[in-house]
Scaffold this motif. Structure first.
Motif, mmCIF file in Angstrom:
data_model
loop_
_atom_site.group_PDB
_atom_site.id
_atom_site.type_symbol
_atom_site.label_atom_id
_atom_site.label_comp_id
_atom_site.label_asym_id
_atom_site.label_seq_id
_atom_site.Cartn_x
_atom_site.Cartn_y
_atom_site.Cartn_z
ATOM 1 N N VAL A 44 0.703 -1.269 -0.043
ATOM 2 C CA VAL A 44 0.118 -0.149 -0.031
ATOM 3 C C VAL A 44 0.706 1.285 0.035
ATOM 4 C CG1 VAL A 44 -1.606 1.384 1.285
ATOM 5 C CG2 VAL A 44 -2.025 -1.281 1.082
ATOM 6 N N GLN A 45 0.608 2.214 -0.865
ATOM 7 C CA GLN A 45 1.259 3.500 -0.913
ATOM 8 C C GLN A 45 0.187 4.640 -1.119
ATOM 9 O OE1 GLN A 45 3.978 3.030 -4.356
ATOM 10 N NE2 GLN A 45 5.769 2.792 -2.920
ATOM 11 N N VAL A 94 -4.165 10.054 -2.832
ATOM 12 C CA VAL A 94 -4.252 8.784 -3.564
ATOM 13 C C VAL A 94 -3.712 7.764 -2.968
ATOM 14 C CG1 VAL A 94 -3.979 8.089 -5.890
ATOM 15 C CG2 VAL A 94 -4.482 10.549 -5.442
ATOM 16 N N ALA A 95 -4.343 6.423 -2.904
ATOM 17 C CA ALA A 95 -3.823 5.345 -2.473
ATOM 18 C C ALA A 95 -3.708 4.362 -3.521
ATOM 19 C CB ALA A 95 -4.796 4.469 -1.457
ATOM 20 N N SER A 96 -2.581 3.341 -3.660
ATOM 21 C CA SER A 96 -2.426 2.382 -4.322
ATOM 22 C C SER A 96 -2.170 1.138 -3.615
ATOM 23 C CB SER A 96 -1.147 2.532 -5.313
ATOM 24 O OG SER A 96 -0.308 2.719 -4.474
ATOM 25 N N GLY A 97 -2.597 -0.026 -4.253
ATOM 26 C CA GLY A 97 -2.388 -1.261 -3.296
ATOM 27 C C GLY A 97 -3.911 -1.667 -2.794
ATOM 28 N N ASP A 98 -4.135 -2.391 -2.250
ATOM 29 C CA ASP A 98 -5.536 -3.010 -1.653
ATOM 30 C C ASP A 98 -5.919 -2.480 -0.351
ATOM 31 O OD1 ASP A 98 -7.172 -6.230 -1.207
ATOM 32 O OD2 ASP A 98 -7.987 -4.214 -1.304
ATOM 33 N N THR A 99 -6.661 -1.283 -0.551
ATOM 34 C CA THR A 99 -7.154 -0.798 0.922
ATOM 35 C C THR A 99 -8.534 -0.867 1.184
ATOM 36 O OG1 THR A 99 -7.681 1.338 -0.040
ATOM 37 C CG2 THR A 99 -5.278 1.012 0.610
ATOM 38 N N ARG A 136 -11.769 6.662 -7.315
ATOM 39 C CA ARG A 136 -10.774 7.246 -7.700
ATOM 40 C C ARG A 136 -9.511 6.930 -6.863
ATOM 41 N NH1 ARG A 136 -14.121 10.932 -10.058
ATOM 42 N NH2 ARG A 136 -13.597 11.586 -11.960
ATOM 43 N N ASP A 137 -9.969 6.222 -5.593
ATOM 44 C CA ASP A 137 -8.701 5.714 -4.670
ATOM 45 C C ASP A 137 -8.421 7.023 -3.930
ATOM 46 O OD1 ASP A 137 -7.767 3.158 -6.783
ATOM 47 O OD2 ASP A 137 -9.128 2.843 -4.954
ATOM 48 N N THR A 138 -9.333 7.916 -3.672
ATOM 49 C CA THR A 138 -8.519 9.232 -3.254
ATOM 50 C C THR A 138 -9.439 9.767 -2.101
ATOM 51 O OG1 THR A 138 -8.041 9.763 -5.398
ATOM 52 C CG2 THR A 138 -8.155 11.682 -3.967
#
Length: 125
Positions: free
Chosen positions: A2-3, A23-28, A76-78
């Motif tokens: 996760v970043q 903004v998140a990347s990876g599975d949250t 948007r994972d935001t």
């Protein structure tokens, strides 16, 4: 992995506004909440706001109630932090954070497993 990446900070005059993004990347998707914290020079990290994964629940630190609003767009994972009526005391580096133990009302930074690098907000008076 996760970043989290924050953006939107800058220099603003007192009374002005800024909107921060995280903004998140990876599975949250299994993380119950995301928080915003800030840290000013020489001060401890302070809880600013938290939001549940679905966006239905929010919590704010006393110093920002009525001025800041947290929201999110999961498509948007935001996660956003709208900051209005900024004051000199709001000057700090702002971080977003999340993790499997982080509820929207979790104010202890030790409960958050993942942190962004931060974005600097400077409010001039």
């Amino acid at each position: 992995q996760v970043q989290l990446v924050e953006s939107g900070g800058g220099l603003v005059q007192a009374g002005g506004s800024l909107r921060l993004s995280c903004v998140a990347s990876g599975d949250t998707t299994n993380f119950p909440g995301t928080g915003w914290f800030r840290q000013a020079p020489g001060k401890e990290r302070e809880f600013v706001a938290g939001i549940s994964w679905g966006g239905a629940y929010e919590k704010y630190g006393d110093s920002v109630k009525g001025r800041f609003t947290v929201s999110r767009d999961n498509a948007r994972d935001t996660v956003y932090l709208q900051m209005n009526s900024l004051e000199g005391e709001d000057t700090a580096v702002y971080h977003c954070a999340t993790g499997p133990a982080a509820m929207y009302y979790t104010t202890d930074p030790r409960a958050y497993a993942y942190w962004g690098q931060g974005t600097r907000v400077t409010v001039s008076s």
